[in-house]
Design a protein around this motif. Sequence first.
Motif, mmCIF file in Angstrom:
data_model
loop_
_atom_site.group_PDB
_atom_site.id
_atom_site.type_symbol
_atom_site.label_atom_id
_atom_site.label_comp_id
_atom_site.label_asym_id
_atom_site.label_seq_id
_atom_site.Cartn_x
_atom_site.Cartn_y
_atom_site.Cartn_z
ATOM 1 N N LEU A 16 13.044 4.540 81.462
ATOM 2 C CA LEU A 16 13.168 5.595 80.702
ATOM 3 C C LEU A 16 14.649 6.313 80.960
ATOM 4 O O LEU A 16 15.090 6.349 82.127
ATOM 5 N N SER B 164 17.311 9.489 79.766
ATOM 6 C CA SER B 164 17.759 10.728 78.957
ATOM 7 C C SER B 164 19.208 11.303 79.232
ATOM 8 O O SER B 164 19.865 10.841 80.038
ATOM 9 N N LEU C 150 5.285 5.706 74.783
ATOM 10 C CA LEU C 150 6.572 6.231 75.176
ATOM 11 C C LEU C 150 7.778 6.326 74.195
ATOM 12 O O LEU C 150 8.276 7.511 73.970
ATOM 13 N N ASN D 282 6.771 9.239 72.118
ATOM 14 C CA ASN D 282 6.845 10.812 72.620
ATOM 15 C C ASN D 282 8.445 10.964 73.127
ATOM 16 O O ASN D 282 8.827 11.907 73.484
ATOM 17 N N SER D 283 9.340 10.080 72.949
ATOM 18 C CA SER D 283 10.706 10.025 73.041
ATOM 19 C C SER D 283 11.113 11.189 72.262
ATOM 20 O O SER D 283 10.730 11.285 70.799
ATOM 21 N N ARG D 284 12.512 11.767 72.558
ATOM 22 C CA ARG D 284 12.986 12.765 71.666
ATOM 23 C C ARG D 284 14.435 12.267 71.398
ATOM 24 O O ARG D 284 15.242 11.933 72.226
ATOM 25 N N GLN E 148 15.935 11.699 74.817
ATOM 26 C CA GLN E 148 15.325 12.258 76.068
ATOM 27 C C GLN E 148 14.021 11.451 76.119
ATOM 28 O O GLN E 148 13.351 11.268 75.434
ATOM 29 N N ASP E 149 13.934 10.879 77.386
ATOM 30 C CA ASP E 149 12.658 10.055 77.950
ATOM 31 C C ASP E 149 12.359 9.135 76.697
ATOM 32 O O ASP E 149 11.354 8.753 76.595
#
Length: 619
Positions: A48, A50, A542, A545-547, A562-563
């Motif tokens: 991941l 960010s 994943l 849920n990422s931004r 992010q993530d």
Amino acid sequence: MTVFRKQVILSCVIASLLLLGGLLQFARSLQWDAFPADSSYAETEFALGSSEAAAPAEGASLRLLIFSDPADAEGLRVKSNLTAALELAKLPWDEIAAEDIPALSPDPWQVLILMGQKNEALEPAMLQRYVEGGGRLAVMTRYYAPALNGLFGIGENRGFLQGAVQGITTVKPLFPGYPDLPSTNNMFSNSMLDVTLLPGTQVYLTAGGVPLLWTYGYGEGRVVFWNSTSGVQKTGRGLLVHSLGLAAESMVTSQAGIRTLEIDDFPSPAPEATNPLVRQEYGLSTPEFYERIWWADMARFAGRYGWKYTGLMIGNYQNRTASPLPSLLGEDQPQTVRFFGPRLLKLGGELGLHGYNHQSLVTPAEPLPPSLNYVPWPSRSDMIEGLTRLAELAHHYFPEHDLRTYVPPSNVMGREGKEAIAAAVPSVNILASLYFAGSEAGPLEQEFGPDPDNKRFYDYPRITSGYWLDEEAQFFQTDAVANFGLVNHFVHPDDVLDAERSQGRGWSFLSSKFEEWMKQLTESYPYLQPLTVRDSVKKLILYQNSRIETRYEAGRITIRAQDAPLPSVYTLRLPAGRTPDLPPEQGTILSWEPASGLWRIEAKQAALEITLKHGEAAP
């Protein structure tokens, strides 16, 4: 040579053959019983990333503003379909009320989207001023409004065509891979306006020779118009998303980057009866064909194209649903489990569950299509008993393999079935049915995400199926990739045995078509990562849920994640004459569909700074 000597030689030959046959049978029995010392599953780990930038990026955010009259049933259906597609593509959107639209300031990265036909609350002159001043407008359903013909790029509007218009033909491609659909195909059946377009319109799609999707520059702004009623179709979500990129000055969408191949009814008891198709082509029994031919090809495909198969086990094909249910570990245990299971795991695959038998998990009080001729389960407790028997079989041979995935027989199950799975096999947390069930009544249609009935489950539906994809399946597959970059395909081992499902073709033909599909898929979308179902769900969660924050300027686009799983993949649509540039340490940008300004970004980092340069116009 004496008669006696001939008899002795003949006796020796016969004895040798019998001994050889015994040795082969013994060797084969050892092969059947050979299962891995370690049946545990090693989950794929995903890195991941960010963005570490402290200050917010400069530029405008993309604003997709949706207007739909609350009394417009069709518009609300289009809205539901479009917003689901936008969320899968990780594109932000907001609703806007009719009274707030006049206050909108035109912006090249702000698109006003009209869902249906009931737009009486919107003054035509207001819409014209908005677009003329540089605003962007997308009309997602054929909207009959003669006062707005000029705004929509319509020179002559003769009203509605009689009857539905079927098929789709690409004039200017939006995304690579879409096949044309003939007028005999009813995947898309539209009510359309009979129109002649003004000079300066750019047509992208037609249906029956009638313009279906076009763009038109009006003043300083732009209009995208769908002459269609198919905005409610799941099978066209990718097209809807990318059509909005024709309205905005530029647009970035996200791709999950996943491909999955499920083998249903596998391992399962193999039919002992001779199959005419197999006997004619290979001269083998059905079990011999599966072992020597079919699996050898499937293993070769896995090695060549990277597949990590998910096999869905089934215990038997009897219709018994009432307790007591016989154990699957008796003398009639499925020998194929002991042969194919270890080989599937050795290829990095996953074993999941399909059923104690092929009776769908529904009670008499729940709907069950009569055409299936299935027997309902008397109660939830009977379902639990059957599922427990199947889990016992799996754990007997693969004690360290954690069961996660369940596929309902014939894609039918009720709420009672979901509760039974939760009770009988608590490790199962993925339900895989159908993404699009069409007009067929009964099958469970799902979205990618938490199950609406039981949040402990994640729904991961199949999109396409079969060894030989027709143009409709190819279209749907491409559309899902265009929408959010995911392929979930599904085959049955016995498709080749069924004359209807195989269209009377043998395995040599079907396997060649199957491999052609794999080759085309990996060449067209090389960034799709082959994963088992459980790892696909892990990566997809994943991704969801990422931004992702994207900011747009005339000469630059900034992406900050992010993530987010790395590497990440995005699509980028730019106007003609602009080319993107990205520092190599951040990733690469590839021209993907130059006719409509589509690029693919393969990002190595979470923060991207894309510079836009003036180049040659796209052909």
